[in-house]
Design an enzyme around this catalytic site. Structure first.
Site, PDB file in Angstrom:
ATOM      1  N   ASP A  63       0.923  -1.067   0.088  1.00 42.37           N
ATOM      2  CA  ASP A  63       0.067  -0.069   0.096  1.00 42.37           C
ATOM      3  C   ASP A  63       0.924   1.381  -0.107  1.00 42.37           C
ATOM      4  O   ASP A  63       1.606   1.521   1.073  1.00 42.37           O
ATOM      5  CB  ASP A  63      -0.831   0.068   1.129  1.00 42.37           C
TER       6      ASP A  63
ATOM      7  N   ASN B   2       4.902   5.192 -10.926  1.00 43.63           N
ATOM      8  CA  ASN B   2       3.777   5.411 -11.837  1.00 43.63           C
ATOM      9  C   ASN B   2       2.558   5.211 -11.269  1.00 43.63           C
ATOM     10  O   ASN B   2       1.469   5.474 -11.984  1.00 43.63           O
ATOM     11  CB  ASN B   2       4.089   4.091 -12.998  1.00 43.63           C
TER      12      ASN B   2
ATOM     13  N   SER C 118       2.430  14.211 -16.002  1.00 45.60           N
ATOM     14  CA  SER C 118       1.522  14.348 -16.637  1.00 45.60           C
ATOM     15  C   SER C 118       1.799  15.615 -17.431  1.00 45.60           C
ATOM     16  O   SER C 118       2.262  16.545 -16.771  1.00 45.60           O
ATOM     17  CB  SER C 118       0.310  14.337 -16.106  1.00 45.60           C
TER      18      SER C 118
ATOM     19  N   TYR D  58      -5.669  17.172  -9.838  1.00 52.85           N
ATOM     20  CA  TYR D  58      -4.726  16.084 -10.414  1.00 52.85           C
ATOM     21  C   TYR D  58      -3.463  16.928 -10.857  1.00 52.85           C
ATOM     22  O   TYR D  58      -2.230  16.630 -10.753  1.00 52.85           O
ATOM     23  CB  TYR D  58      -5.266  15.517 -11.483  1.00 52.85           C
TER      24      TYR D  58
ATOM     25  N   LYS E 215       0.522  16.722  -9.875  1.00 52.97           N
ATOM     26  CA  LYS E 215       1.428  16.442 -10.567  1.00 52.97           C
ATOM     27  C   LYS E 215       2.539  17.605 -10.940  1.00 52.97           C
ATOM     28  O   LYS E 215       3.754  17.044 -10.660  1.00 52.97           O
ATOM     29  CB  LYS E 215       0.873  16.225 -12.135  1.00 52.97           C
TER      30      LYS E 215
ATOM     31  N   VAL F  43      -1.697   8.597 -24.096  1.00 57.14           N
ATOM     32  CA  VAL F  43      -1.277   7.245 -24.321  1.00 57.14           C
ATOM     33  C   VAL F  43      -2.928   6.297 -24.332  1.00 57.14           C
ATOM     34  O   VAL F  43      -3.659   6.912 -23.274  1.00 57.14           O
ATOM     35  CB  VAL F  43      -0.812   6.535 -23.095  1.00 57.14           C
TER      36      VAL F  43
ATOM     37  N   THR G 278      -4.380   4.149 -22.714  1.00 55.18           N
ATOM     38  CA  THR G 278      -4.533   3.241 -21.664  1.00 55.18           C
ATOM     39  C   THR G 278      -6.388   3.271 -21.194  1.00 55.18           C
ATOM     40  O   THR G 278      -7.054   3.854 -21.706  1.00 55.18           O
ATOM     41  CB  THR G 278      -3.825   3.760 -20.549  1.00 55.18           C
TER      42      THR G 278
END
Length: 262
Positions: free
Chosen positions: A52, A80, A142, A161, A165, A194, A196
């Site tokens: 974790d 990552n 990112s 976010y 980042k 990408v 994903t």
């Protein structure tokens, strides 16, 4: 969930092709890592470690597991893990007026998952990196965390976010500055746009995809869509290989520069 359409799986798949590499996949749960389990069954140089990343004590245990296999060393640590945050990520900054609790959750959850947890990981594995040959720590960031990218594309959402980042980019530079005398090198890197599972959840709808393309075309008219995971990972590993003391602490694209985001 760790699927074949994820950067995590892409890194493990690419690096484990060479049997001389010992590759460690740090995951939250084996129950959601079917493709990884299948790959690890075929390649004995893949080691799955469950932990974790929000728990420093469990991370120390994970580092101890890795240490047993590597005799106390680790050449490259790739950060990552992360999260897109709460549902409010679709809102621009002004939409949080009068929604203080939502704003705090938007910022705090992202900072916890995308910044603080990564610092915990570095702390847990730093001694192993110190003993490694390459001595590299790489944060998969990112383009959302880049000021110029945001300014030109005009993307106002993903507030927490982006802030997390960007904050972690600075933290990586701080680590690089502190650890430079030990020969340890750090890098923050955008993987590009990408294809994903996470990206599909955000840009899968035609209207959202058109909005993103229109925004991205302000930077690069040639963009037609996301690139395959394999392409992104291959490019990033080349950049990691070329990481030296001269460019330690930088934030770059998957091409190793500051402007080719796609």
């Amino acid at each position: 969930m760790l699927t074949r359409a994820s950067l995590q799986f892409g890194f493990v798949d690419n690096l484990s092709v060479d049997p001389k590499n010992q590759v460690f996949a740090i995951i939250r749960s084996r129950g959601t890592a079917g493709p990884l389990e299948q790959l690890a069954a075929k390649r004995k140089n893949i080691h799955i470690v469950v932990t974790d990343i929000a728990d420093p004590k469990k991370l120390e245990q994970a580092a101890a597991e890795v240490s047993k296999v590597t005799a106390g060393s680790l050449d490259v640590l790739i950060l990552n893990a992360g999260s897109a945050g709460p549902e409010t990520s679709v809102l621009p900054p002004t939409a949080f007026r009068g929604k203080e609790e939502a704003l705090e959750k938007e910022i705090n959850e992202n900072v916890k998952n995308n910044l603080i947890s990564n610092i915990y990981v570095i702390h847990a594995f730093l001694d192993l990196v110190r003993n490694g040959k390459e001595k590299k720590i790489v944060f998969i960031s990112s383009s959302s965390g880049d000021v110029e990218f945001t300014r030109i594309t005009g993307i106002a959402a993903v507030l927490g976010y982006s802030a997390a980042k960007a904050g972690m980019n600075v933290v990586m530079t701080k680590f690089g500055a502190e650890l430079a005398q030990e020969g340890i090198k750090t890098l923050s890197m955008s993987p590009g746009w990408v294809d994903t599972d996470a990206a599909r959840e955000v840009t899968g709808e035609p209207a959202v995809r058109k909005f993103m393309l229109d925004a991205f075309h302000k930077l690069d008219q040639s963009v037609t869509g996301p690139i395959p995971v394999d392409e992104s990972v291959t490019d990033m590993l080349q950049v990691i290989q070329n990481l030296t003391e001269a460019n330690s602490g930088e934030f770059v694209t998957h091409h190793g520069n500051h402007d080719e985001w796609f």
